[in-house]
Enzyme design. Structure first.
Site, PDB file in Angstrom:
ATOM      1  N   GLU A   1      -7.560  -3.353  -6.405  1.00  0.00           N
ATOM      2  CA  GLU A   1      -7.983  -4.296  -7.447  1.00  0.00           C
ATOM      3  C   GLU A   1      -8.582  -5.549  -6.826  1.00  0.00           C
ATOM      4  O   GLU A   1      -9.624  -6.042  -7.248  1.00  0.00           O
ATOM      5  CB  GLU A   1      -6.788  -4.706  -8.322  1.00  0.00           C
ATOM      6  CG  GLU A   1      -6.177  -3.572  -9.123  1.00  0.00           C
ATOM      7  CD  GLU A   1      -5.092  -2.813  -8.369  1.00  0.00           C
ATOM      8  OE1 GLU A   1      -5.192  -2.673  -7.124  1.00  0.00           O
ATOM      9  OE2 GLU A   1      -4.154  -2.341  -9.024  1.00  0.00           O
TER      10      GLU A   1
ATOM     11  N   GLU B   1      -5.573  -0.454   4.197  1.00  0.00           N
ATOM     12  CA  GLU B   1      -4.327  -0.775   4.898  1.00  0.00           C
ATOM     13  C   GLU B   1      -4.593  -1.090   6.363  1.00  0.00           C
ATOM     14  O   GLU B   1      -5.704  -0.925   6.872  1.00  0.00           O
ATOM     15  CB  GLU B   1      -3.352   0.405   4.752  1.00  0.00           C
ATOM     16  CG  GLU B   1      -2.987   0.660   3.288  1.00  0.00           C
ATOM     17  CD  GLU B   1      -1.972   1.770   3.097  1.00  0.00           C
ATOM     18  OE1 GLU B   1      -1.671   2.513   4.052  1.00  0.00           O
ATOM     19  OE2 GLU B   1      -1.477   1.894   1.939  1.00  0.00           O
TER      20      GLU B   1
HETATM   21  N1  THU Z   1      -1.847  -0.541  -4.108  1.00  0.00           N
HETATM   22  C1  THU Z   1      -3.027  -0.833  -4.721  1.00  0.00           C
HETATM   23  O1  THU Z   1      -4.102  -0.771  -4.109  1.00  0.00           O
HETATM   24  N2  THU Z   1      -3.008  -1.193  -6.021  1.00  0.00           N
HETATM   25  C2  THU Z   1      -1.905  -1.190  -6.800  1.00  0.00           C
HETATM   26  O2  THU Z   1      -2.007  -1.481  -7.976  1.00  0.00           O
HETATM   27  C3  THU Z   1      -0.600  -0.846  -6.234  1.00  0.00           C
HETATM   28  C4  THU Z   1      -0.574  -0.645  -4.769  1.00  0.00           C
HETATM   29  C5  THU Z   1      -1.872  -0.094  -2.717  1.00  0.00           C
HETATM   30  C6  THU Z   1      -1.291  -1.029  -1.702  1.00  0.00           C
HETATM   31  C7  THU Z   1      -0.918  -0.072  -0.593  1.00  0.00           C
HETATM   32  O3  THU Z   1      -2.057   0.159   0.216  1.00  0.00           O
HETATM   33  C8  THU Z   1      -0.580   1.209  -1.317  1.00  0.00           C
HETATM   34  O4  THU Z   1      -1.145   1.103  -2.591  1.00  0.00           O
HETATM   35  C9  THU Z   1       0.899   1.487  -1.430  1.00  0.00           C
HETATM   36  O5  THU Z   1       1.571   0.449  -1.991  1.00  0.00           O
END
Ligand code: THU
Length: 157
Positions: free
Chosen positions: A74, A63
């Site tokens: 992913e 993030e």
């Molecule tokens: N996120 C993922 O890395 N993969 C997913 O399949 C769903 C969401 C992450 C994005 C963000 O950093 C956090 O999870 C919250 O949405």
């Protein structure tokens, strides 16, 4: 006019009932959550990608204070895999997530729409269907082929 419908099928079973190979891939995805940088959502996601030839490439969500700059586990794993092993088919991906202090999610974690689109294009480049394993403490959902996750996906470019 024609009415059409699509159905998807997948399996659900406890982690302990997976074949050893898939248990291992799920374990790698769980471990990959440790690499997540998620100070804003406290949602720590890990992905483990199995390549043709046996290598496993892991990724986690990253993030940023400029929220739109962040990326999912992913895509981190899939883009790394293609950057380092171009031409190598992706055979499977496992995904797991921890929520704050609560530990791994009870329900399986499912990829966002953008990651599904990236998975679809990855599958098109690969020789066959990608097996998708979504981990939750309650069960692991196993989906054979990305079309089930993204029916009518964008494929016409
Ligand atoms: N996120 C993922 O890395 N993969 C997913 O399949 C769903 C969401 C992450 C994005 C963000 O950093 C956090 O999870 C919250 O949405």
């Amino acid at each position: 006019m024609e009415h059409k419908s699509l159905t998807i099928s997948y399996t659900e079973r406890p982690e302990t009932e997976l074949e050893p190979q898939w248990q291992q891939l799920v374990a790698s995805a769980k471990e990959a959550t440790l690499g997540a940088y998620a100070p804003y959502s406290q949602f720590y996601v890990g992905a483990a990608v199995l390549l043709e030839g046996g290598e496993v490439v892991c990724g986690s969500n990253q993030e940023n204070a400029a929220f739109g700059a962040g990326t999912c586990a992913e895509r981190t794993a899939l883009f790394y895999a293609h950057a380092h092993y171009p031409g190598r088919a992706v055979q499977a991906i496992a995904i797991a997530a921890r929520k704050g202090e609560e530990g791994f999610t009870e329900a399986p974690v499912s990829p966002c729409g953008i990651c599904r689109q990236v998975l679809l294009e990855t599958q098109q480049r690969s020789a066959g269907p990608i097996r998708v394993l979504l981990y939750g403490r309650r069960c692991v959902q196993e989906i054979e082929g990305v079309e089930a996750l993204l029916p009518l996906g964008f494929e016409n470019f």
